[in-house]
Write a protein that holds these residues in place. Sequence first.
Motif, PDB file in Angstrom:
ATOM      1  N   TYR A 139       0.864  -1.179   0.000  1.00 46.22           N
ATOM      2  CA  TYR A 139       0.000   0.000   0.000  1.00 46.22           C
ATOM      3  C   TYR A 139       0.901   1.229   0.000  1.00 46.22           C
ATOM      4  N   SER A 140       0.574   2.202  -0.837  1.00 44.87           N
ATOM      5  CA  SER A 140       1.332   3.451  -0.839  1.00 44.87           C
ATOM      6  C   SER A 140       0.377   4.609  -1.121  1.00 44.87           C
ATOM      7  N   VAL A 141       0.783   5.789  -0.687  1.00 43.67           N
ATOM      8  CA  VAL A 141      -0.018   6.998  -0.884  1.00 43.67           C
ATOM      9  C   VAL A 141       0.774   7.944  -1.771  1.00 43.67           C
ATOM     10  N   GLN A 142       0.130   8.451  -2.809  1.00 43.22           N
ATOM     11  CA  GLN A 142       0.751   9.435  -3.687  1.00 43.22           C
ATOM     12  C   GLN A 142      -0.107  10.688  -3.708  1.00 43.22           C
ATOM     13  N   MET A 143       0.544  11.816  -3.510  1.00 45.26           N
ATOM     14  CA  MET A 143      -0.149  13.103  -3.531  1.00 45.26           C
ATOM     15  C   MET A 143       0.191  13.826  -4.830  1.00 45.26           C
ATOM     16  N   ASN A 144      -0.777  14.576  -5.349  1.00 43.60           N
ATOM     17  CA  ASN A 144      -0.585  15.363  -6.552  1.00 43.60           C
ATOM     18  C   ASN A 144      -0.100  16.750  -6.142  1.00 43.60           C
ATOM     19  N   ASP A 145       1.011  17.198  -6.723  1.00 46.64           N
ATOM     20  CA  ASP A 145       1.563  18.505  -6.354  1.00 46.64           C
ATOM     21  C   ASP A 145       0.752  19.669  -6.914  1.00 46.64           C
ATOM     22  N   LYS A 146       0.142  19.483  -8.086  1.00 47.35           N
ATOM     23  CA  LYS A 146      -0.603  20.568  -8.724  1.00 47.35           C
ATOM     24  C   LYS A 146      -1.976  20.805  -8.093  1.00 47.35           C
ATOM     25  N   TYR A 147      -2.644  19.720  -7.759  1.00 52.24           N
ATOM     26  CA  TYR A 147      -4.029  19.815  -7.301  1.00 52.24           C
ATOM     27  C   TYR A 147      -4.149  19.273  -5.884  1.00 52.24           C
ATOM     28  N   LEU A 148      -5.264  19.538  -5.286  1.00 55.17           N
ATOM     29  CA  LEU A 148      -5.558  19.020  -3.958  1.00 55.17           C
ATOM     30  C   LEU A 148      -6.171  17.632  -4.119  1.00 55.17           C
ATOM     31  N   SER A 149      -5.309  16.650  -4.371  1.00 57.47           N
ATOM     32  CA  SER A 149      -5.788  15.284  -4.551  1.00 57.47           C
ATOM     33  C   SER A 149      -4.682  14.305  -4.183  1.00 57.47           C
ATOM     34  N   GLY A 150      -5.093  13.099  -3.883  1.00 56.28           N
ATOM     35  CA  GLY A 150      -4.155  12.042  -3.550  1.00 56.28           C
ATOM     36  C   GLY A 150      -4.762  10.701  -3.886  1.00 56.28           C
ATOM     37  N   GLN A 151      -3.925   9.674  -3.893  1.00 60.89           N
ATOM     38  CA  GLN A 151      -4.384   8.339  -4.240  1.00 60.89           C
ATOM     39  C   GLN A 151      -3.730   7.324  -3.312  1.00 60.89           C
ATOM     40  N   ILE A 152      -4.478   6.282  -2.996  1.00 56.41           N
ATOM     41  CA  ILE A 152      -3.915   5.127  -2.320  1.00 56.41           C
ATOM     42  C   ILE A 152      -3.710   4.066  -3.392  1.00 56.41           C
ATOM     43  N   HIS A 153      -2.477   3.638  -3.556  1.00 60.82           N
ATOM     44  CA  HIS A 153      -2.169   2.572  -4.518  1.00 60.82           C
ATOM     45  C   HIS A 153      -2.049   1.261  -3.759  1.00 60.82           C
ATOM     46  N   ILE A 154      -2.804   0.276  -4.220  1.00 57.35           N
ATOM     47  CA  ILE A 154      -2.839  -1.025  -3.565  1.00 57.35           C
ATOM     48  C   ILE A 154      -2.357  -2.058  -4.569  1.00 57.35           C
ATOM     49  N   GLN A 155      -1.367  -2.828  -4.154  1.00 49.58           N
ATOM     50  CA  GLN A 155      -0.853  -3.899  -5.006  1.00 49.58           C
ATOM     51  C   GLN A 155      -1.033  -5.209  -4.252  1.00 49.58           C
ATOM     52  N   GLU A 156      -1.892  -6.067  -4.794  1.00 47.74           N
ATOM     53  CA  GLU A 156      -2.195  -7.344  -4.155  1.00 47.74           C
ATOM     54  C   GLU A 156      -2.158  -8.444  -5.202  1.00 47.74           C
ATOM     55  N   ARG A 157      -2.138  -9.659  -4.734  1.00 52.19           N
ATOM     56  CA  ARG A 157      -2.245 -10.792  -5.646  1.00 52.19           C
ATOM     57  C   ARG A 157      -3.657 -10.783  -6.236  1.00 52.19           C
ATOM     58  N   ALA A 158      -3.775 -11.140  -7.492  1.00 51.01           N
ATOM     59  CA  ALA A 158      -5.054 -11.038  -8.200  1.00 51.01           C
ATOM     60  C   ALA A 158      -6.138 -11.916  -7.582  1.00 51.01           C
ATOM     61  N   HIS A 159      -5.776 -13.044  -7.046  1.00 50.95           N
ATOM     62  CA  HIS A 159      -6.822 -13.950  -6.563  1.00 50.95           C
ATOM     63  C   HIS A 159      -7.472 -13.484  -5.271  1.00 50.95           C
ATOM     64  N   ILE A 160      -6.934 -12.480  -4.594  1.00 53.14           N
ATOM     65  CA  ILE A 160      -7.615 -11.939  -3.406  1.00 53.14           C
ATOM     66  C   ILE A 160      -8.988 -11.413  -3.809  1.00 53.14           C
ATOM     67  N   ARG A 161      -9.060 -10.796  -4.962  1.00 51.45           N
ATOM     68  CA  ARG A 161     -10.328 -10.251  -5.445  1.00 51.45           C
ATOM     69  C   ARG A 161     -11.356 -11.357  -5.664  1.00 51.45           C
ATOM     70  N   PHE A 162     -10.893 -12.520  -6.098  1.00 50.43           N
ATOM     71  CA  PHE A 162     -11.810 -13.618  -6.395  1.00 50.43           C
ATOM     72  C   PHE A 162     -12.181 -14.419  -5.151  1.00 50.43           C
ATOM     73  N   LEU A 163     -11.362 -14.375  -4.122  1.00 52.52           N
ATOM     74  CA  LEU A 163     -11.710 -15.065  -2.880  1.00 52.52           C
ATOM     75  C   LEU A 163     -12.964 -14.464  -2.256  1.00 52.52           C
ATOM     76  N   ASP A 164     -13.177 -13.188  -2.471  1.00 56.83           N
ATOM     77  CA  ASP A 164     -14.353 -12.510  -1.950  1.00 56.83           C
ATOM     78  C   ASP A 164     -15.623 -12.985  -2.652  1.00 56.83           C
ATOM     79  N   ILE A 165     -15.492 -13.384  -3.893  1.00 57.70           N
ATOM     80  CA  ILE A 165     -16.641 -13.791  -4.701  1.00 57.70           C
ATOM     81  C   ILE A 165     -16.985 -15.272  -4.489  1.00 57.70           C
ATOM     82  N   LYS A 166     -15.992 -16.067  -4.134  1.00 53.37           N
ATOM     83  CA  LYS A 166     -16.168 -17.503  -4.010  1.00 53.37           C
ATOM     84  C   LYS A 166     -17.255 -17.836  -2.987  1.00 53.37           C
TER      85      LYS A 166
END
Length: 127
Positions: A46-73
């Motif tokens: 997990y990482s946070v990136q802020m935009n220098d020009k605008y008042l905005s930011g993002q949380i970047h999440i990097q996970e294994r792809a199958h975590i998304r599918f475990l929720d659906i199973k």
Amino acid sequence: MEELVKKEFLRRILIRESADLRKDQGIAIRKYVQFHTGQTLNTRKYSVQMNDKYLSGQIHIQERAHIRFLDIKKKSVRKSDGTIGRRRIRYIYNRHMFRAYLTIARRVMYGLTMEVADGIKKQLNQN
């Protein structure tokens, strides 16, 4: 100075929520998933990136792809009348993501009070 205070406020919210999201999702993964190698839990980033020009930011999440599918199973369960039903048993992804979105939105809308702004100004002036 007011723009810096708002950016710092937003950065703090995103950092805190990404840490909470990582912790809560880790607890859910430990509860619902049986580990063989432990990579499902250990490779999440997990990482946070802020935009220098605008008042905005993002949380970047990097996970294994199958975590998304475990929720659906879904899991088969035998009902009391003998029929087989299917129910969701894993709350790993969606529940935690939407909780984080709603918490961030609520804190951004209502969290920047004068006291909080003054505290951030003092900390920025000290550094």
